[in-house]
Design an enzyme around this catalytic site. Structure first.
Site, PDB file in Angstrom:
ATOM      1  N   LYS A  13       0.836  -1.201   0.000  1.00 54.18           N
ATOM      2  CA  LYS A  13       0.000   0.000   0.000  1.00 54.18           C
ATOM      3  C   LYS A  13       0.875   1.258   0.000  1.00 54.18           C
ATOM      4  CE  LYS A  13      -3.251  -2.999   0.406  1.00 54.18           C
ATOM      5  NZ  LYS A  13      -3.479  -3.773  -0.799  1.00 54.18           N
TER       6      LYS A  13
HETATM    7  C1  LIG Z   1      -8.974  -4.604  -1.675  1.00 53.42           C
HETATM    8  C2  LIG Z   1      -8.314  -5.237  -0.495  1.00 53.42           C
HETATM    9  N1  LIG Z   1      -9.035  -5.579   0.569  1.00 53.42           N
HETATM   10  C3  LIG Z   1      -8.479  -6.141   1.656  1.00 53.42           C
HETATM   11  C4  LIG Z   1      -7.124  -6.384   1.721  1.00 53.42           C
HETATM   12  C5  LIG Z   1      -6.545  -7.045   2.923  1.00 53.42           C
HETATM   13  O1  LIG Z   1      -5.649  -6.194   3.583  1.00 53.42           O
HETATM   14  P1  LIG Z   1      -4.648  -6.761   4.695  1.00 53.42           P
HETATM   15  O2  LIG Z   1      -3.574  -7.482   3.979  1.00 53.42           O
HETATM   16  O3  LIG Z   1      -4.173  -5.544   5.410  1.00 53.42           O
HETATM   17  O4  LIG Z   1      -5.438  -7.659   5.577  1.00 53.42           O
HETATM   18  C6  LIG Z   1      -6.328  -6.037   0.638  1.00 53.42           C
HETATM   19  C7  LIG Z   1      -4.886  -6.294   0.698  1.00 53.42           C
HETATM   20  O5  LIG Z   1      -4.178  -6.342  -0.246  1.00 53.42           O
HETATM   21  C8  LIG Z   1      -6.923  -5.445  -0.514  1.00 53.42           C
HETATM   22  O6  LIG Z   1      -6.199  -5.101  -1.582  1.00 53.42           O
END
Ligand SMILES: Cc1ncc(COP(=O)(O)O)c(C=O)c1O
Length: 397
Positions: free
Chosen positions: A191
């Site tokens: 991110k």
């Molecule tokens: C659209 C979306 N939702 C949820 C997530 C999940 O995030 P995390 O890895 O912080 O749990 C991601 C992670 O890449 C994502 O791109």
């Protein structure tokens, strides 16, 4: 690849001396989780996006889980979302024993098509979970209106959208304000800002915020800071099932530094996105569209390939030249984890979602990416363009 040529990664976290100093500060303080750094990060994030409340958690998946629970999603409920997303979007719905209901994305972008949502609503629909995919805001205005019309809460999967903006009543506002009921962010290293792993929930509801804080810490009735600072002995209670979804102070201290840099990082990424547009405009690629009411943080720059071009071939050709790319966003319904009956419902044709997975690639874009690196990516695409073409248009699977 020329052996002397350094490889170009798909992403690179923008971490430096300030983050290292912040970590040292926390280590020396002796308080490493759920302490002052977490509280400060929450306040600063809330101020940054313009939300009344922000609650830090371990990642965006746990944030999504808590958000769905807070709006009352329980076993047997349905949640409308997209298949065209990272699998965590739908997994969080399944953690509630609820059913992800997939609708297709729009024709000219990678976000949910709001025109398809209403037909997917049933008496069991408990939430709409929209995604600001790749950092590009989805059409939140239309989605929030649908939610209001049907009294269905809107949760924003803003995993990719720290620093993205949307035009709202004539003002540019940050994603996370929140315009829906709850927004959920990720601080994974892919991110724009990262804490290694980490997440944040923003909301204007004090009641939702109270629940997030309770559930992220095992359902414990007393916070660590309250117990620690009390002159009286306090025994805590556990009245409901909670989780360990905590963010540490080490992560939060990094997050505070990252948040300070965020406006600059987004500016830099906008310039890189513009530079890609200039370099790639002469090629037969579909470049990402930023609607007039949206400002992406350009977490990712995703390009559509011509029909005759084989995705894997072009990606391999670039990798052979030391350039990492990724295929377009996955389709959750095509994964084995979603092959069983009862794992999801498909409410519309998902043609555009499948096409976006198979017919797009994501190009490298990261902080301090140089002109030379960006030109190398564009030049490699240009050189391999003809070679990656097949004679016949490729059929979608
Ligand atoms: C659209 C979306 N939702 C949820 C997530 C999940 O995030 P995390 O890895 O912080 O749990 C991601 C992670 O890449 C994502 O791109």
């Amino acid at each position: 690849m020329n052996a002397s040529m350094p490889s170009i990664p798909i992403a690179r976290p923008a971490l430096g001396d300030q983050e290292a100093a912040a970590l040292r500060r926390v280590i020396q303080s002796g308080w490493v989780t759920q302490g002052p750094e977490v509280a400060a990060f929450e306040n600063e994030f809330a101020n940054f996006v313009g939300a009344a409340h922000a609650c830090a958690v371990s990642n965006c998946t746990t944030a999504l889980h808590l958000a769905l629970k807070a709006v009352g999603v329980v076993a047997g409920d349905e949640v409308i979302t997209v298949s065209h997303s990272f699998i965590a979007t739908a997994n969080a719905i399944r953690y509630c024993d609820a059913l992800p209901v997939f609708v297709d994305i729009e024709a000219d972008g990678y976000n949910i098509d709001p025109n398809l949502i209403e037909a997917a609503i049933t008496p069991r629909t408990k939430a709409i979970l929209c995604v600001h995919q790749l950092g590009m805001p989805c059409d939140l205005r239309a989605i929030v209106e649908i939610g209001k019309r049907h009294s269905i809460p809107v949760i924003e999967d803003a995993a990719c959208a720290s620093g993205s903006e949307i035009l709202w009543d004539g003002q540019w506002e940050k994603i996370g304000k929140p315009h829906g009921d709850i927004a959920c962010f990720s601080f994974h290293p892919r991110k724009v800002i990262t804490t290694g792993d980490g997440g944040m929930l923003t909301t204007s509801s004090p009641e939702y915020d109270r629940k997030f804080r309770l559930w992220r810490q095992h359902g414990m009735s007393v916070t660590d800071t309250t117990r620690h600072g009390s002159k009286q002995v306090i025994f805590e209670d556990y009245d409901e099932l909670g989780y360990n979804y905590r963010m540490t102070d080490l992560q939060a201290a990094i997050g505070r530094e990252q948040l300070r840099r965020l406006p600059g990082l987004v500016r830099e990424r906008r310039q890189l996105a513009e530079a890609y547009r200039e370099h790639l405009s002469s090629l037969d690629l579909t470049l990402p569209i930023e609607p007039s009411w949206a400002r992406s943080n350009w977490q990712s720059f995703c390009v559509g390939l011509p029909l005759q071009m084989d995705q894997r071939t072009v990606m391999q050709m670039l990798l052979d030249q030391g350039i990492s790319t990724r295929r377009g966003i996955m389709n959750i319904h095509l994964e084995k984890a979603y092959c069983s009956q009862g794992s999801h419902r498909v409410a519309t044709r998902l043609t555009r979602s499948v096409s976006a997975q198979e017919r797009t690639i994501i190009l490298p874009l990261f902080s301090r990416m140089t002109d030379i690196e960006l030109s190398r990516v564009a030049e490699a695409l240009r050189q391999n363009f003809a070679a990656a073409m097949t004679d016949a248009p490729l059929l979608l699977s």
